[in-house]
Design a protein around this motif. Sequence first.
Motif, PDB file in Angstrom:
ATOM      1  N   GLY A   1       0.802  -1.205   0.000  1.00  0.00           N
ATOM      2  CA  GLY A   1       0.000   0.000   0.000  1.00  0.00           C
ATOM      3  C   GLY A   1       0.841   1.264   0.000  1.00  0.00           C
ATOM      4  O   GLY A   1       0.528   2.233  -0.701  1.00  0.00           O
ATOM      5  N   VAL A   2       1.925   1.268   0.790  1.00  0.00           N
ATOM      6  CA  VAL A   2       2.818   2.429   0.819  1.00  0.00           C
ATOM      7  C   VAL A   2       3.450   2.656  -0.548  1.00  0.00           C
ATOM      8  O   VAL A   2       3.560   3.798  -1.021  1.00  0.00           O
ATOM      9  N   VAL A   3       3.861   1.584  -1.204  1.00  0.00           N
ATOM     10  CA  VAL A   3       4.502   1.709  -2.523  1.00  0.00           C
ATOM     11  C   VAL A   3       3.496   2.168  -3.571  1.00  0.00           C
ATOM     12  O   VAL A   3       3.764   3.096  -4.344  1.00  0.00           O
ATOM     13  N   LEU A   4       2.324   1.536  -3.596  1.00  0.00           N
ATOM     14  CA  LEU A   4       1.320   1.884  -4.603  1.00  0.00           C
ATOM     15  C   LEU A   4       0.805   3.309  -4.411  1.00  0.00           C
ATOM     16  O   LEU A   4       0.520   4.017  -5.389  1.00  0.00           O
ATOM     17  N   ALA A   5       0.679   3.731  -3.152  1.00  0.00           N
ATOM     18  CA  ALA A   5       0.117   5.054  -2.863  1.00  0.00           C
ATOM     19  C   ALA A   5       1.190   6.133  -2.773  1.00  0.00           C
ATOM     20  O   ALA A   5       0.883   7.252  -2.350  1.00  0.00           O
ATOM     21  N   ALA A   6       2.421   5.837  -3.188  1.00  0.00           N
ATOM     22  CA  ALA A   6       3.506   6.819  -3.092  1.00  0.00           C
ATOM     23  C   ALA A   6       3.167   8.144  -3.782  1.00  0.00           C
ATOM     24  O   ALA A   6       3.388   9.213  -3.204  1.00  0.00           O
ATOM     25  N   PRO A   7       2.611   8.139  -5.002  1.00  0.00           N
ATOM     26  CA  PRO A   7       2.252   9.431  -5.615  1.00  0.00           C
ATOM     27  C   PRO A   7       1.251  10.216  -4.774  1.00  0.00           C
ATOM     28  O   PRO A   7       1.320  11.446  -4.701  1.00  0.00           O
TER      29      PRO A   7
END
Length: 270
Positions: free
Chosen positions: A90-96
Motif C-alpha cells: 500500500g505504501v509503494v502503490l500510494a507513493a504518488p
Amino acid sequence: MARSRARGSVPDARMPLSAHIREFRNRLILALAGIAVGAVVGWFFYELVFDALQQPVLDAAEQSDGLVSINFAGLVTALDMQIKVSLFIGVVLAAPWWLYQLWAFVAPGLHRREKGYTVGFLGTAVVLFAGGIALAWWVYPRAVDILTGFTPEGGSNFLDAQMFMTFTLRLFLAFGIAFVFPVVMVFLSWAGVVKARTWLRGWRWAVIIIFTASAVLTPTPDVFTMLMLAVPMSALYFGAIGIASLKGRLGGRRRASREDAGAQQGGVGA
C-alpha cells in the motif's frame, strides 16, 4: 511554514499555528487513507510479493541443504505477516498520493510561481522513490545470501517470520525514502529556506553522513553493497545542489535583464 497563507485570505495573511495543525492532520488522514486503499489492493497480491521476498531464502536453503527457512512461530504470525506485506504494498502503490499530500501541506507557503512546480517535484519524487525501491530489490537477495552464509557448518538458521519481514520491509522503505531527500533539498532551496551554497559548503559532512547511513541501511558487511547505495546518493546530492542553484542563476539573469532594460529606457527618456 511560518509564511504559509490561509486559503482564501488576503495575500499577506498568515496561517495560525492551530490552522497548521489542522492542515497537517487533514493531510495525514488523506495520506493514510490512500495507503489503506493501496493495502486493500496489496492484500490480493500478498502471495505474489511474499513469494518474491522469500525466494532468496529458498535459494539459500538449497545451498545449505535446507538448513535455512522462515519460521512462523505463532498462530497469528501468518496473518500478521500478510497484514505487514499488504501495508508495504500500500505504501509503494500510494507513493504518488502521500507524496502529493506532503507537497500540498507546504504549498500554501509558496509563491504562485513556486506552486507551479508541483508536477515537476511530484514526478521527480515518485521516480526517485521507485528507483530507491528498485535498488533495494537488487541489494536484498545479495544481503540474504551473505548474511545466511555466516551460519556455521552443521548449524541451522531458522528465521523468525516477524523479525525477518520487519527487517526486509524497513530496508526497502529506507532506500525509497532516502532517494526522495534530494527533492526535499531542491524544494528547501527554491523556497528560500536553505541556499544552494549552504548545501555545497557542507558537502564533506554530507558525504560522511551518506556513507555512514549507507553502512547502517545495507545489512551486509561487504563494501560493494554499501557503495551501491552511497554512490548514487552522493551523486543525487550534488545533482540537487546544481538544480537548486539553477533558479538563483536564472533569477539573477532576469534581474540583470530588467536593470538593463530600465537603464535603456532611462537613457531614452533623458
